[in-house]
Structure formats: structure tokens, C-alpha cells
Design a protein around this motif. Structure first.
Motif, PDB file in Angstrom:
ATOM      1  N   GLY A 108       0.872  -1.157   0.050  1.00 43.84           N
ATOM      2  CA  GLY A 108      -0.042  -0.053  -0.057  1.00 43.84           C
ATOM      3  C   GLY A 108       0.711   1.325   0.026  1.00 43.84           C
ATOM      4  N   PHE A 109       2.042   1.212   0.563  1.00 44.19           N
ATOM      5  CA  PHE A 109       2.972   2.503   0.720  1.00 44.19           C
ATOM      6  C   PHE A 109       3.498   2.783  -0.453  1.00 44.19           C
ATOM      7  CE2 PHE A 109       2.995   2.448   5.674  1.00 44.19           C
ATOM      8  CZ  PHE A 109       2.770   3.595   5.821  1.00 44.19           C
ATOM      9  N   ARG A 110       3.354   1.895  -1.414  1.00 44.15           N
ATOM     10  CA  ARG A 110       4.125   2.134  -2.680  1.00 44.15           C
ATOM     11  C   ARG A 110       3.435   3.461  -3.501  1.00 44.15           C
ATOM     12  NH1 ARG A 110       4.530  -2.947  -6.321  1.00 44.15           N
ATOM     13  NH2 ARG A 110       2.398  -3.335  -5.609  1.00 44.15           N
ATOM     14  N   ARG A 111       2.083   3.731  -3.049  1.00 45.54           N
ATOM     15  CA  ARG A 111       1.771   5.002  -3.659  1.00 45.54           C
ATOM     16  C   ARG A 111       1.590   6.002  -2.517  1.00 45.54           C
ATOM     17  NH1 ARG A 111      -2.521   1.902  -3.721  1.00 45.54           N
ATOM     18  NH2 ARG A 111      -2.774   0.304  -5.467  1.00 45.54           N
ATOM     19  N   ARG A 112       2.063   7.175  -3.064  1.00 49.96           N
ATOM     20  CA  ARG A 112       1.837   8.290  -1.961  1.00 49.96           C
ATOM     21  C   ARG A 112       0.264   8.837  -2.049  1.00 49.96           C
ATOM     22  NH1 ARG A 112       5.574   9.559   0.469  1.00 49.96           N
ATOM     23  NH2 ARG A 112       7.676   9.512  -0.498  1.00 49.96           N
ATOM     24  N   PHE A 113      -0.219   8.767  -0.704  1.00 49.31           N
ATOM     25  CA  PHE A 113      -1.542   9.034  -0.613  1.00 49.31           C
ATOM     26  C   PHE A 113      -1.925   9.904   0.628  1.00 49.31           C
ATOM     27  CE2 PHE A 113      -2.468   6.000   2.634  1.00 49.31           C
ATOM     28  CZ  PHE A 113      -1.293   5.164   2.152  1.00 49.31           C
ATOM     29  N   PRO A 114      -2.937  10.807   0.594  1.00 47.62           N
ATOM     30  CA  PRO A 114      -3.178  11.513   1.823  1.00 47.62           C
ATOM     31  C   PRO A 114      -3.180  10.830   3.200  1.00 47.62           C
ATOM     32  CG  PRO A 114      -4.974  11.555   0.558  1.00 47.62           C
ATOM     33  CD  PRO A 114      -3.953  10.761  -0.319  1.00 47.62           C
ATOM     34  N   GLY A 115      -2.322  10.970   4.067  1.00 43.69           N
ATOM     35  CA  GLY A 115      -2.238  10.504   5.365  1.00 43.69           C
ATOM     36  C   GLY A 115      -1.018   9.235   5.406  1.00 43.69           C
ATOM     37  N   SER A 116      -0.468   8.984   4.140  1.00 47.82           N
ATOM     38  CA  SER A 116       0.528   7.884   4.083  1.00 47.82           C
ATOM     39  C   SER A 116       1.729   8.260   5.065  1.00 47.82           C
ATOM     40  CB  SER A 116       1.033   7.664   2.987  1.00 47.82           C
ATOM     41  OG  SER A 116       1.668   8.748   2.332  1.00 47.82           O
ATOM     42  N   GLY A 117       1.975   9.788   5.078  1.00 53.98           N
ATOM     43  CA  GLY A 117       3.218  10.150   5.863  1.00 53.98           C
ATOM     44  C   GLY A 117       2.919   9.985   7.531  1.00 53.98           C
ATOM     45  N   ILE A 118       1.573  10.172   7.939  1.00 48.88           N
ATOM     46  CA  ILE A 118       1.305  10.257   9.307  1.00 48.88           C
ATOM     47  C   ILE A 118       1.659   8.718   9.811  1.00 48.88           C
ATOM     48  CG2 ILE A 118      -0.501  10.267  10.984  1.00 48.88           C
ATOM     49  CD1 ILE A 118      -1.690  12.537   9.162  1.00 48.88           C
ATOM     50  N   VAL A 119       1.175   7.807   8.904  1.00 46.40           N
ATOM     51  CA  VAL A 119       1.080   6.707   9.417  1.00 46.40           C
ATOM     52  C   VAL A 119       2.799   5.941   9.497  1.00 46.40           C
ATOM     53  CG1 VAL A 119       0.633   4.029   8.876  1.00 46.40           C
ATOM     54  CG2 VAL A 119      -1.199   5.842   8.406  1.00 46.40           C
ATOM     55  N   PHE A 120       3.323   6.392   8.378  1.00 46.18           N
ATOM     56  CA  PHE A 120       4.863   6.213   8.173  1.00 46.18           C
ATOM     57  C   PHE A 120       5.509   6.568   9.573  1.00 46.18           C
ATOM     58  CE2 PHE A 120       9.134   7.384   7.244  1.00 46.18           C
ATOM     59  CZ  PHE A 120       9.781   6.140   6.720  1.00 46.18           C
ATOM     60  N   TYR A 121       5.291   7.980   9.869  1.00 45.76           N
ATOM     61  CA  TYR A 121       6.047   8.329  11.215  1.00 45.76           C
ATOM     62  C   TYR A 121       5.356   7.427  12.327  1.00 45.76           C
ATOM     63  CZ  TYR A 121       8.620  11.596   8.286  1.00 45.76           C
ATOM     64  OH  TYR A 121       9.490  11.838   7.489  1.00 45.76           O
ATOM     65  N   LEU A 122       4.247   7.239  12.631  1.00 46.79           N
ATOM     66  CA  LEU A 122       3.658   6.666  13.798  1.00 46.79           C
ATOM     67  C   LEU A 122       4.343   5.224  13.737  1.00 46.79           C
ATOM     68  CD1 LEU A 122       1.231   7.032  15.534  1.00 46.79           C
ATOM     69  CD2 LEU A 122       0.053   5.367  14.197  1.00 46.79           C
ATOM     70  N   ALA A 123       4.698   4.748  12.721  1.00 47.82           N
ATOM     71  CA  ALA A 123       5.401   3.361  12.818  1.00 47.82           C
ATOM     72  C   ALA A 123       6.835   3.734  13.203  1.00 47.82           C
ATOM     73  CB  ALA A 123       5.193   2.647  11.470  1.00 47.82           C
ATOM     74  N   ILE A 124       7.690   4.794  12.919  1.00 46.33           N
ATOM     75  CA  ILE A 124       9.069   4.963  13.169  1.00 46.33           C
ATOM     76  C   ILE A 124       8.954   5.410  14.584  1.00 46.33           C
ATOM     77  CG2 ILE A 124      10.918   6.275  12.844  1.00 46.33           C
ATOM     78  CD1 ILE A 124      10.416   4.571  10.469  1.00 46.33           C
ATOM     79  N   ALA A 125       8.004   6.350  15.223  1.00 45.38           N
ATOM     80  CA  ALA A 125       7.886   6.689  16.353  1.00 45.38           C
ATOM     81  C   ALA A 125       7.728   5.562  17.336  1.00 45.38           C
ATOM     82  CB  ALA A 125       6.679   7.687  16.790  1.00 45.38           C
ATOM     83  N   SER A 126       6.958   4.433  16.890  1.00 43.41           N
ATOM     84  CA  SER A 126       6.745   3.563  17.760  1.00 43.41           C
ATOM     85  C   SER A 126       8.235   2.538  17.917  1.00 43.41           C
ATOM     86  CB  SER A 126       5.688   2.491  17.072  1.00 43.41           C
ATOM     87  OG  SER A 126       5.627   1.287  17.636  1.00 43.41           O
ATOM     88  N   LEU A 127       8.824   2.669  16.752  1.00 44.95           N
ATOM     89  CA  LEU A 127      10.253   1.796  16.724  1.00 44.95           C
ATOM     90  C   LEU A 127      11.231   2.409  17.806  1.00 44.95           C
ATOM     91  CD1 LEU A 127      11.389  -0.359  15.166  1.00 44.95           C
ATOM     92  CD2 LEU A 127      12.385   1.007  13.810  1.00 44.95           C
ATOM     93  N   VAL A 128      11.219   3.783  17.955  1.00 44.64           N
ATOM     94  CA  VAL A 128      12.398   4.410  18.794  1.00 44.64           C
ATOM     95  C   VAL A 128      11.779   4.736  20.038  1.00 44.64           C
ATOM     96  CG1 VAL A 128      13.154   5.300  16.550  1.00 44.64           C
ATOM     97  CG2 VAL A 128      11.658   6.853  18.057  1.00 44.64           C
ATOM     98  N   MET A 129      10.512   4.306  20.443  1.00 48.63           N
ATOM     99  CA  MET A 129      10.149   4.626  21.759  1.00 48.63           C
ATOM    100  C   MET A 129      10.493   3.672  22.779  1.00 48.63           C
ATOM    101  SD  MET A 129       8.397   7.195  22.574  1.00 48.63           S
ATOM    102  CE  MET A 129       7.396   7.765  21.033  1.00 48.63           C
ATOM    103  N   PRO A 130      11.110   4.168  23.969  1.00 45.47           N
ATOM    104  CA  PRO A 130      11.262   3.088  25.031  1.00 45.47           C
ATOM    105  C   PRO A 130      10.351   2.059  24.998  1.00 45.47           C
ATOM    106  CG  PRO A 130      11.936   5.452  25.547  1.00 45.47           C
ATOM    107  CD  PRO A 130      11.111   5.528  24.287  1.00 45.47           C
ATOM    108  N   GLY A 131      10.605   0.769  25.153  1.00 51.11           N
ATOM    109  CA  GLY A 131       9.750  -0.479  25.180  1.00 51.11           C
ATOM    110  C   GLY A 131       8.714  -0.060  26.286  1.00 51.11           C
ATOM    111  N   LEU A 132       9.215   0.095  27.707  1.00 46.59           N
ATOM    112  CA  LEU A 132       8.530   0.301  28.913  1.00 46.59           C
ATOM    113  C   LEU A 132       7.422   1.459  28.888  1.00 46.59           C
ATOM    114  CD1 LEU A 132       8.880  -1.421  31.457  1.00 46.59           C
ATOM    115  CD2 LEU A 132       9.997   0.589  32.439  1.00 46.59           C
ATOM    116  N   PHE A 133       7.825   2.430  27.867  1.00 40.03           N
ATOM    117  CA  PHE A 133       6.713   3.448  27.816  1.00 40.03           C
ATOM    118  C   PHE A 133       5.455   2.917  27.183  1.00 40.03           C
ATOM    119  CE2 PHE A 133       4.905   6.793  25.393  1.00 40.03           C
ATOM    120  CZ  PHE A 133       4.850   7.892  26.321  1.00 40.03           C
ATOM    121  N   VAL A 134       5.792   2.205  26.123  1.00 39.68           N
ATOM    122  CA  VAL A 134       4.487   1.551  25.316  1.00 39.68           C
ATOM    123  C   VAL A 134       3.719   0.632  26.194  1.00 39.68           C
ATOM    124  CG1 VAL A 134       3.835   0.346  23.523  1.00 39.68           C
ATOM    125  CG2 VAL A 134       5.804   1.984  23.086  1.00 39.68           C
ATOM    126  N   GLY A 135       4.611  -0.235  26.989  1.00 40.99           N
ATOM    127  CA  GLY A 135       3.988  -1.115  27.873  1.00 40.99           C
ATOM    128  C   GLY A 135       2.883  -0.246  28.956  1.00 40.99           C
TER     129      GLY A 135
END
Lengths: 286, 687
Positions: free
Chosen positions: B98-125
């Protein structure tokens, strides 16, 4: 019938976006909200107070914890960067056979797939007072007394961090290095550049994005760690998150949430700082 | 003779090898120690060497002797990891595509994923457990653990998919659509099989990350531990051999999972190549049986009319930017070989893709065989496309590639293979039917692509720079071959190229394009003899472009004075020019005579001649290409037959006179107004 492309894309990323929103986006918001709540010994009391934050900023432990965590982050970052860059450079430019290259790369990455806690624990029998390392040194006659600083010390913490996180640094650097056209190196050689100059003028700038990506991984991992510090320092050092964990264990959720928010702001600022220096979007997009 | 081969390794190589080995020792050394210690004798303790060997510590794990429940936690962790791996694969593959196309909102989801990756795990828990607490939900370790761990595995899996998809060539999918696959068939038959090794990688990440996840799970798992939590609980006694026994067991499990995953990736690759090798043997053992040439192909023939008409077609990619194709009209008769010729970025490939149905016009209509096909899918148009990189499916043999369109249409294996063999014979590749595309040369791959495109009996074949990947020798052979096949089939060919010689060699109709417009559409001969304007004359080559102001008109000719003072007679051929106006004319380069300017010979004011300094001389075999510097920016070239040139070789730097007859000059249509000086600028000539 043709579905509109934007709609099709949303259907495709929808499940992932939903899960991330529910289990990451919403919890972040909840933590922020709860950080302004009050609490008593049994319950969280929904209200709006700034006490949790006041306590963090007035306590002198906060500064000490952050200093300690930042110290570890910087030292580990520097060591993993040097090791990661050197190894990636070796694998990409010095190993000629593709098969050996893949083999050595796998050798480096295999421990990554095994339990982090076990890998950390594995240093204890090695570095302990009666551990393998001290035994070897004593048998060799190099020392007469076991070295005490090896285990349950900052040294042990750093060794464990480097052991756990070097791969996070090496893989992104390896990826961006592998993408460098070897003809660029040859062109630089033709122009009379030394190996060192090539490394500094060609290789380093072209794998900046890999370095940035690796740095983000390592820094966020160290800043978010609590168990390595706890076990490897033998309780002598603490990190921001280990203090946070103690608060959670004491069921003091609102102060824990406030500490978590402050930590995340610090981490995000560090990541933003790295991103300001290097644009990694190119690296992620390709 | 004694020869020593000097390897030429610098000392840095040996130093780095040593450093690498040290790192491996650092990486593996302590782990080996605990594996060994897990077999410590029954008294326990950290001693070297071991006090005997026993399996007591492993028994303790299973016997549940230390108050923990290793077997239970292990089962839970495996269950959880399997669920996380499956969900991660499903979501990440879908999202990656799905991400192969640029579409409205794709950036938000992408950065949500990146943020989730760098967030301290205990914080998410903490966040997840707070939600359950605030809502008063009693959750099982399954749902809460799953949710918390997915925030960790999904971003990782997504990054892996990005890396895998980044190397995936989109034209594979377009080729599948062309050959009649539905979106689902395309995904199942082409996209997923090609991405399979990467997908296994995502599963591996999902499994091992979940199996080892600690920080996010610790607050959400509730009363029942997962394995890492259990191990964590055991770290209160860090010198217990039982703990090391857990380490040995979990490592074995990890290695089994990785081994299975990597092994299956390797197996996929090997099966593909072994399949190819085995079938090569069978080809050698049983030469292809001659098929019945008279048999009708299995496909119902498409409507026979392959004429193409574009009506006022405009294509704008980004709103506000200049259109890639601007209000273009074009008619190509059925059975014509038409070349779209122009420099890169002129819109020729866009036109091709709009005829194919891989792009849709912003406005205007596309007609094929008098039917409006503007909104239709590729497969409903009766066209077939041959892609620039051929887009042969790398995981299918040559014959499966060729027969793909028939497979999609549900034709039986025997019938479709028979038809595919006929086509392979036509392109003389029947002996290679069972090889993989990667085992063929570039020229052979191109012929497979041709056969695959032709199997649907298209009325129009679209070729996107079909010869650009071939070396010069093959390119010349294949372009003759393309022309032969087009004649044989009698269908319409639309061929995109940026090479003038290629276009003029094969095409009935050459369409010269620039900046989304057609500059001239005519036969190769007409374009060469009567270019419409200066752009066409320059781009096609073989013509010099002269410009100047009209001095006077006489006998149906204009006498034009050029910028360098030369006077040129230009036949008007019925066109109207005004005295004093600026005109452009073309002059054939092969009709110019060049002679040395005699010493002391003054520059004479002859009509139809120019004087200048020889700038370059290139021997082209049958003729010599001489460039003369006239003192203006326009290139002036004379192609002189070699025997004339070598009678009196003239050298670079000599002054020379070039003369010609007015019959070889053509008036061009450019009439620049005072403001449009750009017209007079020489355009870059494509190589």
C-alpha cells in the motif's frame, strides 16, 4: 470497476495503522493524560495537577539519572559506531567473495536472534570475580588478585550494551555502504587518494544516513533500557527507565507517566537532533 | 617455471581481519561459556574446568523444580510468537504494498510506525497497561501481550518490506495486468512469489522479536509470564546453572527457527535453479517435438482493427506543473509500424502507457480500432506491452512466462504450452523453454518478452525502448527482427525510442516529439527530406539548419542573409514569407561540397556557400563528417564521400568553402516573432 488508488492504499495499510493507533497512538495519549492525574495508594484520581512534573524537576535524582543514562548512551554510541563502521567497512570493501561476505554477515547477526537477557547474563560467568577471564589472567600470572571492576560496574554495563547493540549500528551502515558504487572508490584511487582519504572523503559521507539510522537505534535502546543497568551494575547504577520501573512497581502510575513523558521528550529531541544533521528519509525510502 | 601469484592485499586487510575475528570472539565467547556451564556437574557453581558433566539443570527446568513454570511460559511464548509472526506478515506485506503509492495520510502512518520503533519499550507497555486499568478490563496475556508486541514487530517488519519492495520492479505487475491478470491474480501469481524470500524474513523478525520481547510485555502480561519474563525473574540468582540451561534451550529454539527460515529461503532459490537445470537436461534428452504450424492459436482473436487514435489527449502528473502530454492528436493506421521519437522527458513513454492502460489521460480520449478505450483496463484493450526491462517473471520458466496469459484465462496446461511453444519457435527459442529468464542472454530475454506479449494475439503491440538494453550488434539485428515479425503478423506496432536511426530504420510512421507535443508525424523519408521545423531537422540529423532574414524574393525563391553574412537561396515551395522576416531552412548534409580555401583567395560573396574553419573531422567509413565553424552557434556539418575527401584531405584548422545547390534547401515552418529568441537556440541533439 476500478477502486480509487488512495482508497486501495488505505485498505492495504488500514490494519497496520489501526493496530499502531490502538496500541501505540492511544497509549501515548493516555500516558500524557495520566501524567497530570493524582493518585492515592489504591487508585488513580482523574484531575489536573502539575505536581508529578514539579516533583521530577525539583528532585535532584532526576538530573543524576539523566546524566548517568546520557553518559552510557554517549559512550556506547561512540564504541558501537567505531566497531560497526570498521566491521561494515571490512565486510563491504575488503571481503571479495560474495559467499564469504554473506557468511560473515550472518555470523555477526546470528546472536541478535537469541534472547537478549541470556546474552546479557552470559557475561556474568565470564567477567565475575571467579569468572573465566579472571581465572585465565591469574593462571597466566598476569595478576595476583582477581579484578573487581569487571563485573557489577559501569564497565560491565557498557560491555553488555556494546555486545547487545553493535549489530543495530552495523547493519544500517553495512546497507548504505553496500550501495556505494565501487567505481567511486576506483575513481578516487585514480585521483591519488589514500585509503584514509577515501574513507573520509567518499565512504563516510555516503553512509551518513546509515550511521544516523544506527545511531538512532543505539541511542534509543540505551535510553530505554532498564534491565542491563540493573543486572550488570549489580544495583549500583540506575537509569531513567529503571527508576520509572520502580515507580510502576510501587503502583505510582501518575508520577511514572510523568517521568515517561519527560523521558520521551528527551529521546525525541535526541532523535530530532540526529535527523537535523542527517536526512534519513532517503535511506528508509529506498 | 615457478610462478607465485601475488594477492596484493594491503596490510589493512589483515589488520581488519584480525579485528573482525576479535569481534566474533567477543560476540560468541561469553555465550559459549554459558552453554558449557549449563552442563555443569550436579554440585553446580561457576568453576573452570567443569566439575563433571550432567544434564541435571535441564531436568530441573522440565521438572518445574525451582518454583518457576518454564514449560508453561515456553508454550505461551511460542504461541504468542507464532501469532505475532503471522499477524506481522499479513499486515506488513499488505501495508508495504500500500505504501508504494503516495496518498493523503501515508506520511502520518509512516511516522507513527517510526515513532513506535524508537519509543522506549516500557513506555509503550505502560500506556497499554494504563488503558486496561482505566477501563477496568481484565485482559489475558494473549491480547495484551499481542498488542504491545505488535507495536515493536510491525515497524520492523515494515522497514524490511520497504527494503524488499524497493528492489521490486513495478513492471512485473504491469506485465501481469497486460496479460489479463486480475488484481488478485497478479498479487498471487507474480507479486507475492517474487517477494517470498523477503516475506519469510519478515516472519522471522516477527517471531524472534516477539519470542524475546521483554520491555513492552513486562507490564501487560498480567499474572502469567512469557519466557523472557520468566528468565528475568530467574536473574535474581545469576549464577544458577538452571538459568544457563534455559539459555542453551532458548538459543537452540532460536537457531531452529532461523535455520528453518533461512533454509526455506535457500530452498526456494535452489528449487528455482534446480528446476531449471533439470528441465534443461530433459530438453537435451528429448528435442522439442515439432508442433502443428497450421493449428489455430488457443486464443480467440481480438477484433482485427488495430488502428489507434488519440484525441486531444492531455496528461498532467502534478497539478500546476507543465503537462507531460499536452492536447495531443495522433492517428496510426492498422498494421502500421509507428515510432515515437524524442529526447527523454518528451512524453513518448507516457503516450505509450496511456495506450496500454497503465496511465489514464487527464483529459481526451484514446481509441483503438474505433472503440473508445479511455477508461478500460489494459487487458480489455487488445494491446500487449513489451517493457523496457522486459519484466520477465524471474520465478517462472521461459515457457511459463510465455504461457502466463493463457494460464490466467484458465486454458489447460497442455493447450497453453503448445501455443507457447509455437511462439517460442517463432522467436527461435524453443530449446530454452524450461530455463529461467536469468539464465538467458539479453537478446534471448527480449525475444521471450516478445513471445509473451504476442500470445494474446494483440492487435497492437507496444514496445517501450525495446532495444536499449542490448549491445550495438544485437540492437541492429533485433531491430530487423522486430520489423520482420511485425510484417508477418500484420498488427500495429508502437515503438518508443530516443534513437533517430532506430526509428527511421524500422518505422512506417515516425512521430517526432518534444515537450509533450508532436513536432512532426510522417514517414521516415518525408521527415528526412522535408522536416517541418528546425527542431525536427536538428533532431533527426542529416540536415543543417540555416537561419537569417529575407533580403528579397525572386523566381519562387527567397534570398536569405544569414547571421554570418552568407546569402542562401531558399525555394518557397508555395509557402509565404515576408521580406525582412526571419526564416529557417534545412540543408542536406550529404549534398555539400567542401574545398580548401586557396591561400590568398579572398572570401567571396557567392550565393549558396559558406566559409569557415574546419572544426572536427570524423571518418565514418563510407563518408567523412566535417564540422565547419562558421562563427555562429549553429552546428554546420558536411558529409563528404570518402573518395572525394581523400583526394585532397583537408585538416582541422584549415579554412574551407562549403557549397551546395539551392534544390537541397527546404524552407522550415518556424517564424519566430521578435520575442521568442528561444527558437533560434540550438537544441541538444540526442545521441
Amino acid at each position: 470497476m476500478r477502486i480509487k488508488p488512495a482508497l486501495a492504499s488505505w485498505l492495504q495499510i488500514g490494519p497496520l495503522a489501526t493496530v499502531l493507533t490502538l496500541f501505540f497512538g492511544v497509549p501515548v495519549v493516555v500516558v500524557i493524560v495520566v501524567s497530570f492525574f493524582d493518585f492515592d495508594h489504591t487508585d488513580i484520581v482523574p484531575t489536573f495537577i502539575l505536581d508529578n512534573y514539579q516533583e521530577i524537576f525539583s528532585s535532584e535524582t532526576t538530573g543524576r539519572l539523566y546524566l548517568s543514562s546520557l553518559k552510557f548512551a554517549v559512550i556506547v554510541w561512540a564504541i558501537t559506531l567505531v566497531i560497526g563502521f570498521t566491521l561494515a567497512n571490512y565486510l563491504v570493501f575488503h571481503v571479495r567473495s560474495l559467499l564469504i561476505k554473506i557468511g560473515l554477515f550472518l555470523l555477526c547477526s546470528v546472536p541478535f536472534w537469541t534472547s537478549t537477557i541470556i546474552r546479557m547474563i552470559s557475561w556474568i560467568p565470564f567477567l565475575g570475580r571467579n569468572g573465566l577471564f579472571n581465572t585465565m589472567l591469574m593462571n597466566a600470572g598476569l595478576i595476583s588478585q582477581p579484578l573487581d571492576f569487571l563485573l557489577f560496574s559501569d564497565f560491565a554495563v557498557i560491555v553488555a550494551y556494546v555486545h547487545l547493540f553493535t549489530l543495530f549500528m552495523m547493519v544500517p551502515i553495512f546497507n548504505s555502504m553496500a550501495r556505494i558504487d565501487t567505481r567511486l572508490i576506483e575513481a578516487a584511487k585514480d585521483a591519488g587518494a589514500s585509503r584514509w582519504t577515501i574513507l573520509r572523503e567518499i565512504v563516510l559521507p555516503l553512509c551518513k544516513s546509515g550511521i544516523a539510522l544506527g545511531s538512532i537505534f543505539v541511542v534509543t535502546q540505551v535510553m530505554g533500557d532498564f534491565f542491563v543497568v540493573k543486572v550488570m551494575s549489580g544495583g549500583q547504577s540506575a537509569s531513567v527507565v529503571s527508576a520509572l520501573q520502580n515507580e510502576i512497581a510501587a503502583l505510582q502510575y501518575p508520577p511514572a507517566a510523568a517521568s515517561a513523558v519527560v523521558l520521551v521528550i528527551v529521546v525525541v529531541m535526541m532523535v530530532a537532533g540526529i535527523l537535523r544533521v542527517v536526512d534519513i528519509r532517503k535511506e528508509l525510502a529506498s | 617455471m615457478h610462478n607465485t601469484i601475488h594477492n596484493g592485499r594491503p596490510w589493512t586487510f589483515y589488520a581488519l581481519t584480525l579485528a573482525f575475528l576479535l569481534f566474533l570472539a567477543f560476540l560468541y565467547g561469553p555465550m559459549l561459556v554459558i552453554y558449557i556451564l549449563s552442563f555443569q556437574g550436579p554440585e553446580g557453581g561457576l568453576t573452570f574446568p567443569l566439575r563433571g558433566v550432567s544434564t541435571r539443570w535441564f531436568h530441573e527446568l522440565v521438572a518445574n523444580g525451582r518454583g518457576g513454570d518454564i514449560v508453561g511460559t515456553f508454550t505461551r511464548s511460542m504461541e504468542l510468537a507464532a501469532a505475532v509472526a503471522v499477524i506481522t506478515v499479513l499486515m506488513c506485506v499488505s501495508a508495504g504494498l500500500g505504501f508504494r503509492r503516495r496518498f493523503p495520510g501515508s506520511g502520518i502512518v509512516f511516522y507513527l510506525a517510526i515513532a513506535s520503533l524508537v519509543m522506549p519499550g516500557l513506555f509503550v507497555g505502560l500506556g497499554v497497561s494504563l488503558i486496561f486499568q482505566l477501563l477496568g478490563w481484565q485482559t489475558d496475556w494473549r491480547e495484551s501481550g499481542l498488542g504491545a508486541q505488535l507495536t515493536w514487530t510491525l515497524p520492523f517488519g515494515l522497514l524490511v518490506m520497504f527494503a524488499v519492495i524497493g528492489r521490486f520492479n513495478r513492471s512485473y505487475e504491469e506485465a501481469a495486468l497486460d496479460l489479463g491478470a486480475t488484481a488478485w491474480q497478479r498479487t498471487r501469481e507474480v507479486t507475492l512469489p517474487i517477494l517470498l524470500p523477503g516475506i519469510i524474513g519478515v516472519a522471522l523478525f516477527g517471531f524472534t522479536l516477539s519470542y524475546d520481547e521483554f520491555a513492552r510485555t513486562v507490564l501487560t502480561a498480567g499474572s502469567e509470564n512469557t519466557l523472557p519474563l520468566e528468565i528475568w525473574a530467574m536473574t535474581t540468582n545469576v549464577t544458577s546453572p538452571t538459568l544457563y540451561a534455559v539459555g542453551t534451550v532458548t538459543t537452540l529454539v532460536s537457531f531452529t527457527v532461523i535455520g528453518t527460515a533461512l533454509g526455506s529461503i535457500a530452498l526456494i532459490q535452489r528449487r528455482r535453479s534446480r528446476h531449471a537445470a533439470a528441465s534443461l537436461e530433459s530438453v537435451l534428452a528429448n528435442p522439442v517435438q515439432a508442433t502443428d504450424h497450421g493449428r489455430r492459436p488457443a486464443m480467440p482473436a481480438n477484433a482485427q482493427n488495430g488502428s489507434i487514435e488519440l484525441v486531444a489527449v492531455t496528461k498532467t502528473y502534478t497539478p500546476g506543473a507543465p503537462p507531460a502530454v499536452a492536447g495531443l492528436d495522433l492517428k496510426v493506421a492498422h498494421g502500421a509500424y509507428c515510432c515515437l521519437l524524442g529526447p527523454s522527458g518528451c512524453g513518448k513513454t507516457t503516450i505509450l502507457r496511456m495506450i496500454a492502460g497503465h496511465e489514464f489521460p487527464t483529459s481526451g480520449d484514446v481509441l483503438i480500432g474505433d472503440r473508445n478505450v479511455t477508461g478500460l483496463a489494459p487487458v480489455d484493450r487488445g494491446t500487449a506491452m513489451m517493457f523496457q526491462s522486459y519484466a520477465l517473471f524471474p520465478h517462472r520458466s521461459v515457457i511459463d512466462n510465455v504461457a502466463f496469459a493463457l494460464k490466467i484465462r484458465g486454458i489447460s496446461k497442455d493447450a497453453r504450452n503448445a501455443t507457447a511453444r509455437e511462439l517460442l519457435e517463432k522467436v527461435r527459442l524453443e530449446a530454452f523453454a524450461n530455463r529461467l529468464p536469468s539464465e538467458l542472454s539479453g537478446g534471448q530475454q527480449q525475444r521471450v518478452a516478445l513471445a509473451r506479449a504476442l500470445i494474446t494475439n494483440p492487435r497492437v503491440l507496444l514496445l517501450d525502448e525495446p532495444l536499449s538494453a542490448l549491445d550495438e550488434y544485437l540492437r541492429l539485428r533485433m531491430r530487423g527482427e522486430l520489423r520482420r515479425i511485425q510484417r508477418e503478423l500484420g498488427i500495429t506496432f508502437i515503438h518508443v525510442t530516443h534513437t533517430q536511426l532506430e526509428a527511421t530504420a524500422v518505422a512506417d510512421v515516425v512521430v517526432v516529439m518534444e515537450q509533450g507535443r508532436i513536432e512532426q508525424a510522417a514517414s521516415a523519408r518525408e521527415i528526412f527530406l522535408q522536416p517541418r521545423n528546425a527542431y525536427v531537422a536538428r533532431f533527426i540529423g542529416g540536415q543543417n539548419v540555416l537561419s537569417g532574414s529575407v533580403e528579397r524574393l525572386a523566381d519562387g525563391r527567397a534570398v536569405v542573409q544569414t547571421g554570418t553574412g552568407a546569402r542562401v537561396e531558399v525555394p518557397l515551395a508555395g509557402m509565404h514569407v515576408a521580406p525582412g522576416g526571419t526564416v529557417f531552412a534545412s540543408l542536406r548534409r550529404d549534398r555539400i561540397a567542401v574545398r580548401r580555401l586557396g591561400t590568398g583567395e579572398a572570401r567571396r560573396e557567392l550565393h549558396n556557400s559558406v566559409t569557415g574553419e574546419i572544426h572536427t573531422i570524423e571518418n565514418q567509413g563510407s563518408y567523412v563528417k566535417i564540422t565547419i565553424d562558421l562563427g555562429d552557434s549553429e552546428e554546420f556539418v558536411a558529409n563528404v564521400p570518402e573518395e572525394h575527401y581523400f583526394m585532397d584531405p583537408i585538416d582541422i584548422g584549415d579554412r574551407a568553402v562549403a557549397t551546395w545547390s539551392p534544390g537541397d534547401v527546404r524552407l522550415l515552418e518556424d517564424r519566430p516573432s521578435a520575442g521568442s529568441a528561444a527558437m533560434a537556440q540550438p537544441s541538444p541533439i540526442a545521441a
